[in-house]
Design a protein around this motif. Structure first.
Motif, PDB file in Angstrom:
ATOM      1  N   LYS A   1      -5.251   2.710  -0.367  1.00 31.39           N
ATOM      2  CA  LYS A   1      -3.922   3.035  -0.893  1.00 31.39           C
ATOM      3  C   LYS A   1      -3.078   1.775  -1.036  1.00 31.39           C
TER       4      LYS A   1
ATOM      5  N   GLU B   1      -4.268  -0.148  -4.020  1.00 31.05           N
ATOM      6  CA  GLU B   1      -3.813   0.462  -5.274  1.00 31.05           C
ATOM      7  C   GLU B   1      -2.347   0.134  -5.532  1.00 31.05           C
ATOM      8  N   GLU B   2      -1.525   0.172  -4.472  1.00 33.80           N
ATOM      9  CA  GLU B   2      -0.109  -0.167  -4.618  1.00 33.80           C
ATOM     10  C   GLU B   2       0.054  -1.622  -5.029  1.00 33.80           C
TER      11      GLU B   2
ATOM     12  N   GLN C   1      -0.739  -1.912  -8.735  1.00 36.23           N
ATOM     13  CA  GLN C   1       0.362  -1.398  -9.547  1.00 36.23           C
ATOM     14  C   GLN C   1       1.526  -2.394  -9.577  1.00 36.23           C
TER      15      GLN C   1
END
Length: 140
Positions: free
Chosen positions: A74, A77-78, A81
């Protein structure tokens, strides 16, 4: 399309199965290599040309693997982004600085509006000199 990938551990190797792609399996000794191998398998199964854009993947850890791994995914992924957003803002800043300079605004005004230093604006404008010259030439 985002590919869902089941990941497990066997000894010192990570194993991956790409859901929805018949026979699409791979393994590696570390996560970096596993990601590369997963992308290669997806490209081969889909008969994509060399250098194609990497496919988006979502990892699913199986066999009761540590929740820490899911949390790390997670965070990764952050980070991805955030880097994408930064890249988009940098690209917009380049174009805006060139357009504002072509319209006659000062480096200091551009810097104040874009919230960067005047030195950074000068760097951006140096990269866009041909665009600025062409725009000013049309305005005459």
């Amino acid at each position: 399309m985002t590919y869902d990938v089941e990941v497990s551990r066997e000894g010192s190797h990570w194993l991956a199965t790409i859901r929805g792609l018949e026979g699409a399996h791979t393994y590696a000794g570390n996560m970096t290599a596993l990601h590369a191998n997963i992308q290669e398998v997806i490209a081969l199964v889909n008969d994509e040309p060399a250098g194609a854009e990497p496919a988006p993947i979502r990892l699913h850890f199986v066999d009761g693997m540590d929740a820490l791994l899911t949390e790390a995914v997670k965070v990764g992924e952050e980070r991805e982004q955030a880097e994408s957003a930064i890249s988009a803002v940098q690209e917009a800043s380049h174009g805006m600085a060139a357009r504002m300079a072509a319209a006659g605004y000062s480096v200091r005004d551009i810097a104040g509006l874009l919230r960067v230093t005047p030195g950074r604006v000068s760097q951006l404008l140096a990269e866009h000199r041909p665009l600025i010259a062409a725009t000013r030439g049309r305005a005459s």
